[in-house]
Design a protein around this motif. Sequence first.
Motif, PDB file in Angstrom:
ATOM      1  N   GLY A 227       0.803  -1.223   0.000  1.00 45.67           N
ATOM      2  CA  GLY A 227       0.000   0.000   0.000  1.00 45.67           C
ATOM      3  C   GLY A 227       0.831   1.265   0.000  1.00 45.67           C
ATOM      4  O   GLY A 227       0.571   2.199  -0.763  1.00 45.67           O
ATOM      5  N   LEU A 254      -6.057   8.650   3.633  1.00 48.14           N
ATOM      6  CA  LEU A 254      -4.803   8.901   2.899  1.00 48.14           C
ATOM      7  C   LEU A 254      -5.079   9.019   1.401  1.00 48.14           C
ATOM      8  O   LEU A 254      -4.526   9.883   0.713  1.00 48.14           O
ATOM      9  N   LEU A 270     -15.556   2.069   2.265  1.00 48.29           N
ATOM     10  CA  LEU A 270     -14.741   1.861   3.456  1.00 48.29           C
ATOM     11  C   LEU A 270     -15.403   0.877   4.425  1.00 48.29           C
ATOM     12  O   LEU A 270     -16.181   0.035   4.013  1.00 48.29           O
ATOM     13  N   PHE A 466     -24.565   0.067  -3.930  1.00 49.22           N
ATOM     14  CA  PHE A 466     -23.965  -0.275  -2.642  1.00 49.22           C
ATOM     15  C   PHE A 466     -22.912   0.762  -2.293  1.00 49.22           C
ATOM     16  O   PHE A 466     -22.066   1.103  -3.113  1.00 49.22           O
TER      17      PHE A 466
HETATM   18  P1  NAD Z   1      -6.515  -1.570   3.640  1.00 46.75           P
HETATM   19  O1  NAD Z   1      -7.050  -0.177   3.664  1.00 46.75           O
HETATM   20  O2  NAD Z   1      -5.420  -1.916   4.559  1.00 46.75           O
HETATM   21  O3  NAD Z   1      -5.994  -1.957   2.184  1.00 46.75           O
HETATM   22  C1  NAD Z   1      -6.807  -1.877   1.057  1.00 46.75           C
HETATM   23  C2  NAD Z   1      -5.936  -1.646  -0.145  1.00 46.75           C
HETATM   24  O4  NAD Z   1      -5.316  -0.376  -0.028  1.00 46.75           O
HETATM   25  C3  NAD Z   1      -4.801  -2.661  -0.323  1.00 46.75           C
HETATM   26  O5  NAD Z   1      -4.651  -2.938  -1.696  1.00 46.75           O
HETATM   27  C4  NAD Z   1      -3.612  -1.904   0.214  1.00 46.75           C
HETATM   28  O6  NAD Z   1      -2.385  -2.327  -0.335  1.00 46.75           O
HETATM   29  C5  NAD Z   1      -3.929  -0.494  -0.228  1.00 46.75           C
HETATM   30  N1  NAD Z   1      -3.269   0.556   0.558  1.00 46.75           N
HETATM   31  C6  NAD Z   1      -2.824   0.486   1.832  1.00 46.75           C
HETATM   32  N2  NAD Z   1      -2.221   1.652   2.184  1.00 46.75           N
HETATM   33  C7  NAD Z   1      -2.318   2.470   1.113  1.00 46.75           C
HETATM   34  C8  NAD Z   1      -1.897   3.808   0.859  1.00 46.75           C
HETATM   35  N3  NAD Z   1      -1.249   4.534   1.765  1.00 46.75           N
HETATM   36  N4  NAD Z   1      -2.173   4.341  -0.347  1.00 46.75           N
HETATM   37  C9  NAD Z   1      -2.838   3.628  -1.278  1.00 46.75           C
HETATM   38  N5  NAD Z   1      -3.230   2.360  -1.107  1.00 46.75           N
HETATM   39  C10 NAD Z   1      -2.978   1.778   0.077  1.00 46.75           C
HETATM   40  O7  NAD Z   1      -7.785  -2.493   3.861  1.00 46.75           O
HETATM   41  P2  NAD Z   1      -7.817  -4.075   3.984  1.00 46.75           P
HETATM   42  O8  NAD Z   1      -7.408  -4.432   5.363  1.00 46.75           O
HETATM   43  O9  NAD Z   1      -7.116  -4.683   2.826  1.00 46.75           O
HETATM   44  O10 NAD Z   1      -9.380  -4.352   3.776  1.00 46.75           O
HETATM   45  C11 NAD Z   1     -10.279  -4.393   4.802  1.00 46.75           C
HETATM   46  C12 NAD Z   1     -11.070  -3.090   4.849  1.00 46.75           C
HETATM   47  O11 NAD Z   1     -11.791  -2.914   3.641  1.00 46.75           O
HETATM   48  C13 NAD Z   1     -12.116  -3.103   5.945  1.00 46.75           C
HETATM   49  O12 NAD Z   1     -12.125  -1.868   6.589  1.00 46.75           O
HETATM   50  C14 NAD Z   1     -13.412  -3.301   5.169  1.00 46.75           C
HETATM   51  O13 NAD Z   1     -14.556  -2.863   5.826  1.00 46.75           O
HETATM   52  C15 NAD Z   1     -13.147  -2.559   3.920  1.00 46.75           C
HETATM   53  N6  NAD Z   1     -14.039  -3.015   2.861  1.00 46.75           N
HETATM   54  C16 NAD Z   1     -15.022  -2.170   2.399  1.00 46.75           C
HETATM   55  C17 NAD Z   1     -15.904  -2.590   1.417  1.00 46.75           C
HETATM   56  C18 NAD Z   1     -16.998  -1.686   0.908  1.00 46.75           C
HETATM   57  O14 NAD Z   1     -17.532  -1.973  -0.154  1.00 46.75           O
HETATM   58  N7  NAD Z   1     -17.330  -0.625   1.602  1.00 46.75           N
HETATM   59  C19 NAD Z   1     -15.783  -3.864   0.883  1.00 46.75           C
HETATM   60  C20 NAD Z   1     -14.780  -4.707   1.377  1.00 46.75           C
HETATM   61  C21 NAD Z   1     -13.910  -4.250   2.354  1.00 46.75           C
END
Ligand code: NAD
Length: 497
Positions: A227, A254, A270, A466
Amino acid sequence: MSREFAVDMRERHEQAIAEATADREFPLWIDGEARAAESGDTFATRDPAVDVEITTVPRGDAADVDAAVSAARTAFESEWGALDHTDRADRLLAWTDRLREHTDELARLESLDTGKPEAFAAAEIEEGIDYIEYYGHLLHGDTDERIPVGADTHAYNRKEPYGVAGLIVPWNYPVLLTSWKLGPALAAGNTVVLKPAESTPLTSTRLAQLADGILPDGTLNVVHGFGDEAGAALTNHPGVDKLSFTGEDATGELVMSAAAKNITPVTLELGGKSPFVVFPDADLAAAAETAAEGIFYNVGQSCDAFSRTLVHEDVHDAFLDRFVEAAASWTVGDPLEDGTMVGSLASEQQYEKVREYVDIGLASGAELVHGGEGIDGDGWFHEPTIFDGVDNDSRLAQEEVFGPVASVIEFADYEEAIALANDVDYGLASGVATEDVSLAHRAAADIDAGTVWVNDYARFAPGLAFGGFKRSGVGRECGAETLDEYRQNKSVVLNLD
Ligand code: NAD
């Protein structure tokens, strides 16, 4: 808790990994070809069910993102962005036809990479393909609107793609959540740079490889990486015209700040802390089944998981008995075994997070009424767990656990139920259990969430939008209007006089 799995599980997974990766690599995919990272670095992806390395993938960084954005720009200007609607639709539908032929292969890879039951992975992949198809079909009925400004004027709205879309997805539903973005982004005429989650890189590479020869080179690019390296490079890139991100709300902040610097429009999907409200007139057996599915499907690693079960005090005891019974039917097992309902958590990190929140629940004074333990062994399995008597102000009720941990909270009347349902920072999804249609509509209007399921959980369909209220996000996916998240309007006004 001791392991209940067959002793040959590790052997079976090692064999499945060997078969799934034989003669196959999972490179970066840029400009229609396989690439290593410019740095030459790689990282490993693991099967969380047995904690075994599956393979390594290139560790992309800013240089690779640059190359991908540049390929996407060229493809946008030279081919994809210039195709008319029908041609774009035909290509998307040819691609989904090919993807359908590979559902089994994709489901196996997805299951190995995430730890989810293979049968569930297959259903999610079918669903993901449906979404891409939906946006392909939508193009056939798409029209530019003429505005009646006056007899001497011909005025209309033209909808144009932004250009290069940067898409960033998490690890919990890799193909499905990627499809929610790829379908509308590509249908709208954008080219794409996709950054999959670092722990689940496999299927997205295959999605791009399977587009080879159908989508023009450079239309769909995939850059693996972390990320703060590849992800941040993509969100900060001035050559990216539209961003769409799914992940944690802290990361969403971010992404949104990075987008602000370049004034790049951004869609954010999110986290959530969804309430499931069980009113006293509900069919309690059905409500218990729905509550269990809502928190134990995908081991609770769902943004819309029913992580707070709000129950009317008059039916609390009767509901809880049924909820515990329903939880017991969610059997933990080998993700590759037919009939497994609960696979492994997606990573050691996720497992540790769940263990931490179980301790937080115990320390808060909530009563553990079911499960509560991790399962010994190589992988990252955890029992379906229910806490009763949870305080809605506690960390367990307010923070996203992203694991199989339900919090039961009592309420005395309708007003209290709605107040509790809304008393969280998130507003992604929610559920209501009642036999009273008027009450269902009233609660649906009063709950602050992007989706309200009545006597149901996670019923999705192409066309049903959604997305989240409050800290759960900005914008909507899955609906017809989502096409407009990926294109901008141009008003054209001709003076005919
Ligand atoms: P995360 O935010 O850690 O990572 C998500 C993605 O973002 C990954 O590909 C990661 O590499 C990237 N990322 C991380 N830091 C970054 C940065 N600084 N800049 C750009 N990209 C970056 O989330 P996760 O742990 O992979 O996923 C779980 C989260 O996703 C939970 O909070 C969940 O609720 C949410 N989610 C939301 C939905 C929705 O439709 N609202 C669906 C599924 C999951």
